[in-house]
Design a protein around this motif. Structure first.
Motif, PDB file in Angstrom:
ATOM      1  N   PRO A  33      18.345  -8.949  -4.550  1.00 38.48           N
ATOM      2  CA  PRO A  33      18.763  -8.456  -3.226  1.00 38.48           C
ATOM      3  C   PRO A  33      20.214  -7.983  -3.267  1.00 38.48           C
ATOM      4  N   HIS A  34      20.461  -6.763  -2.814  1.00 41.77           N
ATOM      5  CA  HIS A  34      21.797  -6.194  -2.879  1.00 41.77           C
ATOM      6  C   HIS A  34      21.916  -5.077  -1.851  1.00 41.77           C
ATOM      7  N   VAL A  35      23.123  -4.557  -1.686  1.00 40.39           N
ATOM      8  CA  VAL A  35      23.357  -3.431  -0.784  1.00 40.39           C
ATOM      9  C   VAL A  35      24.181  -2.383  -1.516  1.00 40.39           C
ATOM     10  N   HIS A  36      24.170  -1.164  -0.980  1.00 39.18           N
ATOM     11  CA  HIS A  36      25.052  -0.095  -1.450  1.00 39.18           C
ATOM     12  C   HIS A  36      25.922   0.314  -0.268  1.00 39.18           C
ATOM     13  N   ASP A  37      27.174   0.680  -0.542  1.00 41.78           N
ATOM     14  CA  ASP A  37      28.043   1.087   0.558  1.00 41.78           C
ATOM     15  C   ASP A  37      27.777   2.523   0.996  1.00 41.78           C
ATOM     16  N   GLY A  38      26.901   3.217   0.294  1.00 44.34           N
ATOM     17  CA  GLY A  38      26.475   4.550   0.697  1.00 44.34           C
ATOM     18  C   GLY A  38      24.966   4.609   0.830  1.00 44.34           C
ATOM     19  N   TYR A  39      24.429   5.808   0.942  1.00 47.23           N
ATOM     20  CA  TYR A  39      22.987   5.995   1.080  1.00 47.23           C
ATOM     21  C   TYR A  39      22.304   5.949  -0.279  1.00 47.23           C
ATOM     22  N   VAL A  40      21.003   5.659  -0.263  1.00 50.23           N
ATOM     23  CA  VAL A  40      20.168   5.722  -1.463  1.00 50.23           C
ATOM     24  C   VAL A  40      19.018   6.691  -1.187  1.00 50.23           C
ATOM     25  N   ILE A  41      18.876   7.686  -2.059  1.00 51.35           N
ATOM     26  CA  ILE A  41      17.797   8.672  -1.958  1.00 51.35           C
ATOM     27  C   ILE A  41      17.096   8.677  -3.309  1.00 51.35           C
ATOM     28  N   ALA A  42      15.854   8.222  -3.356  1.00 50.47           N
ATOM     29  CA  ALA A  42      15.140   8.101  -4.625  1.00 50.47           C
ATOM     30  C   ALA A  42      13.847   8.908  -4.585  1.00 50.47           C
ATOM     31  N   VAL A  43      13.574   9.609  -5.673  1.00 50.89           N
ATOM     32  CA  VAL A  43      12.322  10.335  -5.852  1.00 50.89           C
ATOM     33  C   VAL A  43      11.541   9.632  -6.953  1.00 50.89           C
ATOM     34  N   VAL A  44      10.372   9.106  -6.620  1.00 53.66           N
ATOM     35  CA  VAL A  44       9.541   8.408  -7.603  1.00 53.66           C
ATOM     36  C   VAL A  44       8.676   9.444  -8.317  1.00 53.66           C
ATOM     37  N   GLU A  45       8.843   9.524  -9.629  1.00 55.65           N
ATOM     38  CA  GLU A  45       8.125  10.531 -10.409  1.00 55.65           C
ATOM     39  C   GLU A  45       6.816  10.009 -10.998  1.00 55.65           C
ATOM     40  N   ALA A  46       6.747   8.726 -11.295  1.00 53.96           N
ATOM     41  CA  ALA A  46       5.537   8.163 -11.883  1.00 53.96           C
ATOM     42  C   ALA A  46       5.478   6.671 -11.587  1.00 53.96           C
ATOM     43  N   GLY A  47       4.273   6.103 -11.591  1.00 49.76           N
ATOM     44  CA  GLY A  47       4.115   4.690 -11.301  1.00 49.76           C
ATOM     45  C   GLY A  47       4.411   4.393  -9.846  1.00 49.76           C
ATOM     46  N   ALA A  48       4.970   3.224  -9.587  1.00 54.38           N
ATOM     47  CA  ALA A  48       5.295   2.838  -8.217  1.00 54.38           C
ATOM     48  C   ALA A  48       6.342   1.737  -8.214  1.00 54.38           C
ATOM     49  N   GLU A  49       7.225   1.801  -7.233  1.00 50.75           N
ATOM     50  CA  GLU A  49       8.232   0.748  -7.038  1.00 50.75           C
ATOM     51  C   GLU A  49       7.911  -0.015  -5.766  1.00 50.75           C
ATOM     52  N   ARG A  50       8.026  -1.331  -5.839  1.00 51.90           N
ATOM     53  CA  ARG A  50       7.854  -2.185  -4.671  1.00 51.90           C
ATOM     54  C   ARG A  50       9.218  -2.760  -4.296  1.00 51.90           C
ATOM     55  N   TYR A  51       9.550  -2.737  -3.036  1.00 50.92           N
ATOM     56  CA  TYR A  51      10.834  -3.310  -2.634  1.00 50.92           C
ATOM     57  C   TYR A  51      10.757  -3.840  -1.206  1.00 50.92           C
ATOM     58  N   ARG A  52      11.624  -4.805  -0.928  1.00 51.62           N
ATOM     59  CA  ARG A  52      11.698  -5.383   0.416  1.00 51.62           C
ATOM     60  C   ARG A  52      12.945  -4.842   1.098  1.00 51.62           C
ATOM     61  N   TYR A  53      12.760  -4.361   2.322  1.00 50.37           N
ATOM     62  CA  TYR A  53      13.839  -3.688   3.044  1.00 50.37           C
ATOM     63  C   TYR A  53      13.595  -3.870   4.532  1.00 50.37           C
ATOM     64  N   ARG A  54      14.601  -4.365   5.241  1.00 59.07           N
ATOM     65  CA  ARG A  54      14.505  -4.621   6.669  1.00 59.07           C
ATOM     66  C   ARG A  54      13.339  -5.546   7.005  1.00 59.07           C
ATOM     67  N   GLY A  55      13.121  -6.539   6.144  1.00 60.18           N
ATOM     68  CA  GLY A  55      12.093  -7.534   6.397  1.00 60.18           C
ATOM     69  C   GLY A  55      10.677  -7.087   6.134  1.00 60.18           C
ATOM     70  N   VAL A  56      10.511  -5.905   5.526  1.00 58.31           N
ATOM     71  CA  VAL A  56       9.169  -5.361   5.281  1.00 58.31           C
ATOM     72  C   VAL A  56       9.038  -5.009   3.806  1.00 58.31           C
ATOM     73  N   ASP A  57       7.864  -5.259   3.223  1.00 59.40           N
ATOM     74  CA  ASP A  57       7.589  -4.854   1.849  1.00 59.40           C
ATOM     75  C   ASP A  57       7.125  -3.402   1.828  1.00 59.40           C
ATOM     76  N   HIS A  58       7.737  -2.596   0.972  1.00 61.88           N
ATOM     77  CA  HIS A  58       7.405  -1.182   0.859  1.00 61.88           C
ATOM     78  C   HIS A  58       6.880  -0.886  -0.547  1.00 61.88           C
ATOM     79  N   LEU A  59       5.995   0.095  -0.637  1.00 64.75           N
ATOM     80  CA  LEU A  59       5.484   0.554  -1.923  1.00 64.75           C
ATOM     81  C   LEU A  59       5.697   2.057  -1.998  1.00 64.75           C
ATOM     82  N   ALA A  60       6.551   2.476  -2.920  1.00 65.56           N
ATOM     83  CA  ALA A  60       6.842   3.901  -3.107  1.00 65.56           C
ATOM     84  C   ALA A  60       6.150   4.371  -4.376  1.00 65.56           C
ATOM     85  N   GLY A  61       5.103   5.157  -4.203  1.00 64.00           N
ATOM     86  CA  GLY A  61       4.339   5.644  -5.335  1.00 64.00           C
ATOM     87  C   GLY A  61       4.822   6.995  -5.821  1.00 64.00           C
TER      88      GLY A  61
END
Length: 280
Positions: A33-61
């Motif tokens: 668990p961590h924060v960035h002092d700026g924005y994060v913009i990610a493009v998922v090219e393959a597979g999938a990332e799972r992350y928890r953000y604002r109390g919700v689990d997200h899946l970015a495929g």
């Protein structure tokens, strides 16, 4: 993704005021668990990332866009057996503000992304193309034009403008505690000391701090140390010197926490910043 190998490449875009960028393939790596002092913009090219953000689990495929607002706690781990491969932009608030001011919007503060995972093929193509331009060190004109087009399209589609006055709602006790923690990064006060300084019981203070920041005081302190470590590494300090100055147990302690938060080690981060400075 056939090759079972992790790889991460971090660098800065000199033609875009040092915009930080990451191109990575992760399989077993887990972001604490961590924060960035700026924005994060990610493009998922393959597979999938799972992350928890604002109390919700997200899946970015694959083919999705993952967006994180500044100072928001989040994690990161694989959402697919083979992990995930993605391209990430870390624009700071000043860089985003300068671009949005070109729209001549009456900004009372900084805009916030609406939602986190988006399936927007046009934007995915724009940001993938932009990331590759920055990786290939295309001309300044081409990079800067593509950056503005992609960023302005993103904020028009997936953000909302803040209401005036919104940033000032943090309890004064939390603001005071943050000041005390920043002043004593290497030798932080105890929970009892902090609570006493802001005239709250330790239990009440801990709950108020977590509710306001999204993390307990010790985790917030850890993030501040990492933020300061990035600044010192950008300035050319060695990882060993940074670890000693900021109260990490040793260099390996800094390396472990830094990679858990940012996906690359402090030495690689320092080298990338140095290369950007020499080049531009």
């Amino acid at each position: 993704m056939s090759e079972q190998r992790e790889d991460a490449h971090f660098w800065q875009a000199g033609h875009l005021d040092g915009l930080e960028l990451l191109s990575a393939r992760y399989i077993e790596h887990r972001f604490a668990p961590h924060v960035h002092d700026g924005y994060v913009i990610a493009v998922v090219e393959a597979g999938a990332e799972r992350y928890r953000y604002r109390g919700v689990d997200h899946l970015a495929g694959a083919g999705s866009l993952a967006l994180i607002n500044p100072d928001e706690v989040h994690t990161g781990s694989k959402g697919h057996d083979d992990g995930w491969r993605y391209r990430v932009f870390y624009p700071d608030v000043a860089l985003v503000r300068s671009a949005l001011e070109e729209l001549e919007l009456p900004l009372a503060g900084m805009p916030a992304f609406i939602g986190s995972v988006h399936h927007d093929p046009d934007l995915v193509r724009m940001f993938t193309h932009l990331h590759r331009l920055l990786e290939a060190n295309a001309s300044a004109l081409e990079q800067q034009t593509a950056w503005r087009e992609a960023l302005l399209a993103l904020f028009r589609r997936h953000s909302r403008l803040p209401e005036p006055g919104a940033p000032g709602r943090e309890p004064l006790a939390v603001l005071h505690a943050k000041e005390l923690l920043r002043e004593r990064l290497a030798e932080p006060p105890s929970l009892e000391e902090l609570a006493s300084a802001v005239r709250l019981s330790p239990f009440h203070f801990a709950r108020t701090f977590r509710r306001s920041t999204g993390m307990p005081p010790h985790a917030w302190l850890k993030q501040q140390r990492l933020d300061q470590a990035r600044a010192l590494l950008r300035a050319g300090c060695t990882p060993a010197g940074v670890a000693a100055q900021l109260g990490f147990a040793d260099q390996s302690h800094l390396t472990r926490q830094f990679k858990q938060a940012y996906g690359v080690g402090p030495g690689e981060y320092r080298n990338a910043c140095a290369r950007s400075f020499k080049t531009h």
